[in-house]
Write a protein that holds these residues in place. Structure first.
Motif, PDB file in Angstrom:
ATOM      1  N   SER A  25       0.811  -1.212   0.000  1.00 17.71           N
ATOM      2  CA  SER A  25       0.000   0.000   0.000  1.00 17.71           C
ATOM      3  C   SER A  25       0.848   1.268   0.000  1.00 17.71           C
ATOM      4  O   SER A  25       0.309   2.368  -0.076  1.00 17.71           O
ATOM      5  CB  SER A  25      -0.925   0.016   1.229  1.00 17.71           C
ATOM      6  N   ALA A  26       2.185   1.131   0.076  1.00 11.35           N
ATOM      7  CA  ALA A  26       3.056   2.304   0.122  1.00 11.35           C
ATOM      8  C   ALA A  26       2.927   3.183  -1.125  1.00 11.35           C
ATOM      9  O   ALA A  26       2.917   4.411  -1.007  1.00 11.35           O
ATOM     10  CB  ALA A  26       4.510   1.878   0.342  1.00 11.35           C
ATOM     11  N   PRO A  27       2.829   2.611  -2.350  1.00 10.91           N
ATOM     12  CA  PRO A  27       2.615   3.491  -3.510  1.00 10.91           C
ATOM     13  C   PRO A  27       1.308   4.274  -3.424  1.00 10.91           C
ATOM     14  O   PRO A  27       1.246   5.436  -3.831  1.00 10.91           O
ATOM     15  CB  PRO A  27       2.591   2.508  -4.690  1.00 10.91           C
ATOM     16  N   PHE A  28       0.252   3.641  -2.888  1.00 13.72           N
ATOM     17  CA  PHE A  28      -1.018   4.346  -2.697  1.00 13.72           C
ATOM     18  C   PHE A  28      -0.845   5.493  -1.703  1.00 13.72           C
ATOM     19  O   PHE A  28      -1.321   6.605  -1.922  1.00 13.72           O
ATOM     20  CB  PHE A  28      -2.079   3.364  -2.208  1.00 13.72           C
ATOM     21  N   LEU A  29      -0.144   5.242  -0.590  1.00 12.64           N
ATOM     22  CA  LEU A  29       0.105   6.286   0.395  1.00 12.64           C
ATOM     23  C   LEU A  29       0.951   7.402  -0.206  1.00 12.64           C
ATOM     24  O   LEU A  29       0.731   8.583   0.079  1.00 12.64           O
ATOM     25  CB  LEU A  29       0.803   5.695   1.623  1.00 12.64           C
ATOM     26  N   GLY A  58       1.165  13.074  -2.365  1.00 13.11           N
ATOM     27  CA  GLY A  58       1.714  13.919  -3.423  1.00 13.11           C
ATOM     28  C   GLY A  58       3.124  13.582  -3.813  1.00 13.11           C
ATOM     29  O   GLY A  58       3.834  14.426  -4.370  1.00 13.11           O
ATOM     30  N   GLY A  59       3.567  12.350  -3.553  1.00  6.29           N
ATOM     31  CA  GLY A  59       4.918  11.940  -3.902  1.00  6.29           C
ATOM     32  C   GLY A  59       5.002  11.334  -5.294  1.00  6.29           C
ATOM     33  O   GLY A  59       4.018  11.280  -6.035  1.00  6.29           O
ATOM     34  N   LYS A 107      19.257  14.076  -0.975  1.00  5.15           N
ATOM     35  CA  LYS A 107      19.689  14.682  -2.235  1.00  5.15           C
ATOM     36  C   LYS A 107      18.574  14.777  -3.274  1.00  5.15           C
ATOM     37  O   LYS A 107      18.752  15.399  -4.316  1.00  5.15           O
ATOM     38  CB  LYS A 107      20.845  13.872  -2.837  1.00  5.15           C
ATOM     39  N   GLN A 108      17.433  14.153  -3.003  1.00  4.94           N
ATOM     40  CA  GLN A 108      16.372  14.056  -4.008  1.00  4.94           C
ATOM     41  C   GLN A 108      15.419  15.251  -3.931  1.00  4.94           C
ATOM     42  O   GLN A 108      15.417  16.000  -2.961  1.00  4.94           O
ATOM     43  CB  GLN A 108      15.592  12.751  -3.814  1.00  4.94           C
ATOM     44  N   ASN A 109      14.584  15.412  -4.970  1.00  6.11           N
ATOM     45  CA  ASN A 109      13.570  16.461  -4.945  1.00  6.11           C
ATOM     46  C   ASN A 109      12.429  16.057  -4.011  1.00  6.11           C
ATOM     47  O   ASN A 109      12.377  14.932  -3.522  1.00  6.11           O
ATOM     48  CB  ASN A 109      13.052  16.751  -6.356  1.00  6.11           C
ATOM     49  N   LYS A 110      11.503  16.975  -3.772  1.00  2.00           N
ATOM     50  CA  LYS A 110      10.456  16.731  -2.771  1.00  2.00           C
ATOM     51  C   LYS A 110       9.572  15.532  -3.091  1.00  2.00           C
ATOM     52  O   LYS A 110       9.338  14.690  -2.215  1.00  2.00           O
ATOM     53  CB  LYS A 110       9.605  17.996  -2.589  1.00  2.00           C
ATOM     54  N   PRO A 111       9.041  15.404  -4.326  1.00  4.57           N
ATOM     55  CA  PRO A 111       8.204  14.221  -4.610  1.00  4.57           C
ATOM     56  C   PRO A 111       8.951  12.903  -4.421  1.00  4.57           C
ATOM     57  O   PRO A 111       8.382  11.925  -3.919  1.00  4.57           O
ATOM     58  CB  PRO A 111       7.793  14.423  -6.073  1.00  4.57           C
ATOM     59  N   ASP A 112      10.230  12.882  -4.818  1.00  5.73           N
ATOM     60  CA  ASP A 112      11.017  11.661  -4.643  1.00  5.73           C
ATOM     61  C   ASP A 112      11.291  11.391  -3.166  1.00  5.73           C
ATOM     62  O   ASP A 112      11.263  10.233  -2.718  1.00  5.73           O
ATOM     63  CB  ASP A 112      12.341  11.772  -5.403  1.00  5.73           C
ATOM     64  N   ALA A 130      -3.474  19.132  -3.517  1.00  6.29           N
ATOM     65  CA  ALA A 130      -4.287  17.975  -3.938  1.00  6.29           C
ATOM     66  C   ALA A 130      -4.074  16.805  -3.021  1.00  6.29           C
ATOM     67  O   ALA A 130      -4.983  16.089  -2.654  1.00  6.29           O
ATOM     68  CB  ALA A 130      -3.922  17.593  -5.378  1.00  6.29           C
ATOM     69  N   GLY A 131      -2.805  16.589  -2.619  1.00 10.74           N
ATOM     70  CA  GLY A 131      -2.529  15.476  -1.708  1.00 10.74           C
ATOM     71  C   GLY A 131      -3.212  15.673  -0.376  1.00 10.74           C
ATOM     72  O   GLY A 131      -3.733  14.740   0.216  1.00 10.74           O
ATOM     73  N   THR A 132      -3.232  16.937   0.097  1.00 12.62           N
ATOM     74  CA  THR A 132      -3.881  17.232   1.368  1.00 12.62           C
ATOM     75  C   THR A 132      -5.377  16.932   1.300  1.00 12.62           C
ATOM     76  O   THR A 132      -5.949  16.341   2.204  1.00 12.62           O
ATOM     77  CB  THR A 132      -3.674  18.713   1.737  1.00 12.62           C
ATOM     78  N   ASP A 133      -5.991  17.326   0.191  1.00 16.34           N
ATOM     79  CA  ASP A 133      -7.416  17.071   0.033  1.00 16.34           C
ATOM     80  C   ASP A 133      -7.718  15.584   0.045  1.00 16.34           C
ATOM     81  O   ASP A 133      -8.692  15.141   0.646  1.00 16.34           O
ATOM     82  CB  ASP A 133      -7.928  17.681  -1.282  1.00 16.34           C
ATOM     83  N   LEU A 134      -6.848  14.792  -0.596  1.00 15.04           N
ATOM     84  CA  LEU A 134      -7.086  13.365  -0.650  1.00 15.04           C
ATOM     85  C   LEU A 134      -6.973  12.731   0.720  1.00 15.04           C
ATOM     86  O   LEU A 134      -7.757  11.877   1.086  1.00 15.04           O
ATOM     87  CB  LEU A 134      -6.066  12.691  -1.617  1.00 15.04           C
TER      88      LEU A 134
END
Length: 313
Positions: free
Chosen positions: A107-111, A116-117, A243-248, A307-311
């Motif tokens: 379920s980690a990809p769903f989370l 918003g990742g 070292k990664q960007n925020k979504p990563d 959008a992530g917050t709304d979800l």
């Protein structure tokens, strides 16, 4: 569809309800325990049916990042956690080694998507760690635990491998055979998985409820320690992704923190003493509740898209 979306949005409530159900409602858990392996295989099968495993792996061109993450997830962090807690309590350290050595949760990809990742990166981490974990788990126990606990290393490898490679192989076979049927029922996959996880948690808690309810103070102490473990694991996720960007970073933190503890429960029931199984069962509680403090942290750091917050709400 409304019911399906409501269940998916409140999956954490179903997990908490499953814990209470297993502890308070008399159920034939002795008959349910043999169903844990098939249930987990079905969970993984439905996850693999939703994705193109080969395509996801091919899209990841940053091989250095994937090697680094696989090393940190499956070797570095389990070793660090084991060594840290073995100084204080060797038995607890063994349980944490098992838990932290698990691949990233289904379920980690769903989370990650909810927060918003980078979902593609999260899915790739889940698949890659799931493919490697059957080999690294027995190696970790062979070299770190040794003779402290009687473990069938080959049996452990067989259980972990079969519960990952069987559904993966079935998904590859079924996709070209029944593509229309899969597409038609795919919207219900997440709900089915939540209900299967509900059964797994109920059976796990119900099978150990006499021990859990007989020692509430010990249970509380173990629960506090387990929360400490999850805090440390979240910190590890922050550190290895700096070292990664925020979504990563969001994807890496969630993938490291929300491991496949369903697989840990099944392996504990099959190859470890009851004391280890109880700790794996207790891990369901912080696993189900730490997402909300993490959301607050992401908000404070201004990582959480609207959008992530709304979800999540």
């Amino acid at each position: 569809m409304v019911v399906v979306r409501w269940i998916e949005a409140h999956f954490w409530a179903f997990l908490l309800l499953a814990m209470l159900f297993g502890l308070l409602v008399p159920l034939p858990t002795a008959y349910m325990l043999p169903l844990l392996k098939p249930a987990l295989i079905i969970v993984l099968l439905l996850v693999f049916l939703k994705i193109d495993v080969i395509d996801i792996l091919e899209k990841i061109k940053n091989y250095r990042l994937m090697i680094w993450l696989a090393f940190c997830f499956l070797l570095l962090s389990p070793i660090l956690l084991y060594e840290l807690f073995s100084i204080w309590d060797p038995q607890f350290a063994i349980a944490i080694l098992l838990l932290s050595a698990m691949p990233a949760g289904n379920s980690a990809p769903f989370l990650t998507d909810v927060m918003g990742g980078n979902t593609s990166l999260a899915m790739s981490i889940t698949i890659l760690t799931s493919l490697i974990a059957p080999f690294t788990i027995p190696l970790l126990f062979h070299f770190l635990v040794g003779q402290e606990i009687a473990i069938d290393h080959w049996g452990l490898f067989y259980d972990a491998a079969s519960m990952i490679f069987i559904p993966l192989t079935l998904s590859i076979i079924l996709k070209p055979l029944i593509p229309r049927l899969i597409k038609r029922i795919m919207p219900a996959f997440s709900t089915i998985n939540i209900l299967l996880l509900f059964m797994i948690v109920v059976a796990s808690f119900g099978s150990q409820k006499s021990i859990l309810l007989a020692n509430p103070l010990d249970l509380l102490w173990d629960l506090l320690l387990m929360y400490l473990v999850f805090i440390i694991v979240h910190i590890i996720g922050f550190l290895i992704s700096w070292k990664q960007n925020k979504p990563d970073r969001i994807a890496i933190i969630i993938e490291r923190s929300y491991m496949n503890n369903g697989l840990a429960i099944v392996l504990a029931a099959a190859a470890f003493p009851p004391s280890i199984l109880i700790l794996m069962v207790i891990s369901e509680i912080p696993w189900s509740t730490t997402l909300f403090p993490l959301r607050w942290v992401f908000r404070k750091m201004k990582w959480l898209p609207k959008a992530g917050t709304d979800l999540v709400e």
